[in-house]
Design an enzyme around this catalytic site. Structure first.
Site, PDB file in Angstrom:
ATOM      1  N   CYS A  12     -54.149  32.817  18.779  1.00  0.00           N
ATOM      2  CA  CYS A  12     -53.983  32.801  20.234  1.00  0.00           C
ATOM      3  C   CYS A  12     -55.210  32.223  20.929  1.00  0.00           C
ATOM      4  CB  CYS A  12     -53.687  34.212  20.727  1.00  0.00           C
ATOM      5  SG  CYS A  12     -53.460  34.312  22.508  1.00  0.00           S
ATOM      6  N   CYS A  26     -56.070  33.937  24.211  1.00  0.00           N
ATOM      7  CA  CYS A  26     -56.761  35.231  24.072  1.00  0.00           C
ATOM      8  C   CYS A  26     -58.222  35.038  23.674  1.00  0.00           C
ATOM      9  CB  CYS A  26     -56.120  36.088  22.973  1.00  0.00           C
ATOM     10  SG  CYS A  26     -54.337  36.115  22.929  1.00  0.00           S
ATOM     11  N   ASP A  27     -58.482  34.175  22.710  1.00  0.00           N
ATOM     12  CA  ASP A  27     -59.788  34.174  22.037  1.00  0.00           C
ATOM     13  C   ASP A  27     -60.637  32.925  22.270  1.00  0.00           C
ATOM     14  OD1 ASP A  27     -59.252  36.685  20.944  1.00  0.00           O
ATOM     15  OD2 ASP A  27     -58.112  35.810  19.308  1.00  0.00           O
TER      16      ASP A  27
END
Ligand code: NAP
Length: 305
Positions: free
Chosen positions: A130, A133-134
């Site tokens: 992701c 997300c990261d």
């Protein structure tokens, strides 16, 4: 017999649990193979509205679960093995049949990983699926994306905001992505495509964090190591629909089809979150669908009484 059974306790399932519990339906939420869903594999969630300092994925999930429990939602661990639609609907959970008037399927999707040795232990330590997300954790360092579809191109483009360089590692010499996405990725000066290449191993540092990947050129057979601080795997997702195959309608790529709102082809069965959504795949969109499914389930119950 239950009023409402919710399959899955990710963002969609837990939001459906909060809403149906608050409507005094005392839902039963079934926690499957990954209680809490994909958010439990992330660290800081920085884009869920209401948390300006960010919140850890597991903490956000724990709070949602507590909120549902406060209103009377029940939770049970168990994997749904079989589904028989009817009046009532029946689901087989770890060998035991349970009956319900309404079913909300929020069983999510699992990102595909490559299948290399030691892979699962590296998730969250420089291996992720992701970028949203990261990505922000990897500023001014080289990273790579594995895959050649729209997701890989989109994630590679997104990562150029942070990383010093983004290698786009694809197993062929043509991207599967749509022309516009592929052209944009290849034209980006910070993205370097690595064609005809397979990742054959992850290289880790002394702290157990990803430090690079070993690549094999499919044409020449040559092996080489590439230094990257994070590997973003974008080789597709698998919606978790095994128990519903042949009963609930799915798209060609296996996602549940929502006929109207969140309603599926079977009356009294609703679908919410990543099991039905291959486009947005965000915690907040899954939560939104969980809310919609709960409201539709409540109205369906009221109308059928
Ligand atoms: P996808 O289109 O199925 O692409 C998966 C990619 O991963 C392919 O390039 C495939 O290689 C590669 N791959 C699969 N298994 C692999 C393995 N074991 N090792 C190495 N590479 C592997 O998946 P996606 O990119 O997630 O897209 C899914 C759907 O969402 C598509 O319909 C896509 O159009 C859509 N989507 C749209 C957007 C957008 O429009 N903004 C953004 C994201 C996704 P091959 O090419 O060799 O098969």
């Amino acid at each position: 017999m239950e009023n409402v059974i919710i399959i899955g306790t990710g963002c969609a399932g837990l939001t459906a649990a909060i809403y149906t519990a608050r409507a005094s339906l005392a839902p039963l939420a079934l926690e499957g193979r990954m209680p809490g869903g994909q958010l439990t594999t992330t660290t800081a969630v920085e884009n869920f509205p209401g948390f300006p300092e960010g919140i850890d994925g597991p903490e956000l999930i724990m709070r949602m679960k507590k909120q549902a429990e406060n209103f009377g939602a029940k939770f049970r661990y168990g994997v749904v093995e079989e589904f028989r639609p009817g009046d009532p609907h029946r689901v087989k959970v770890d060998g035991e049949w349970v009956e319900t008037k309404v079913l909300i399927v929020a069983s999510g999707a699992s990102p595909r990983y490559i299948g290399l040795e030691g892979e699962s232990a590296l998730i969250g330590h420089g291996l992720t699926s992701c970028a949203t997300c990261d990505g922000a954790f990897y500023r001014n360092v080289p990273v790579c994306v594995v895959g050649g579809g729209d997701s890989a191109c989109e994630e590679a483009g997104f990562l150029t905001r942070f990383a010093s360089k983004v290698y786009l590692i694809h197993r062929r010499d043509t991207l599967r992505a749509s022309k516009i996405m592929a052209d944009r990725a290849v034209a980006n000066p910070k993205i370097e495509p690595v064609w005809n290449s397979l990742v054959t191993a992850y290289i880790t540092d002394a702290a157990g964090e990803v430090a690079g990947v070993r690549l094999r050129d499919k044409v020449t057979g040559a092996e080489r190591d590439l230094e990257v601080k994070c590997v973003f795997v974008a080789i597709g997702h698998e919606p978790n629909t095994a128990a519903f195959r042949g009963i609930l309608e799915t798209s060609d790529d296996g996602y549940l089809i929502q006929k109207s709102g969140t309603a599926t082809n079977i009356p009294g069965v609703f679908a919410a979150g990543d099991v039905a959504d291959h486009v947005y795949r965000q915690a907040i969109t899954a939560a939104g669908q969980g809310c919609a499914a709960a409201i539709e389930a409540e109205r369906w119950l009221a109308a059928s009484e």
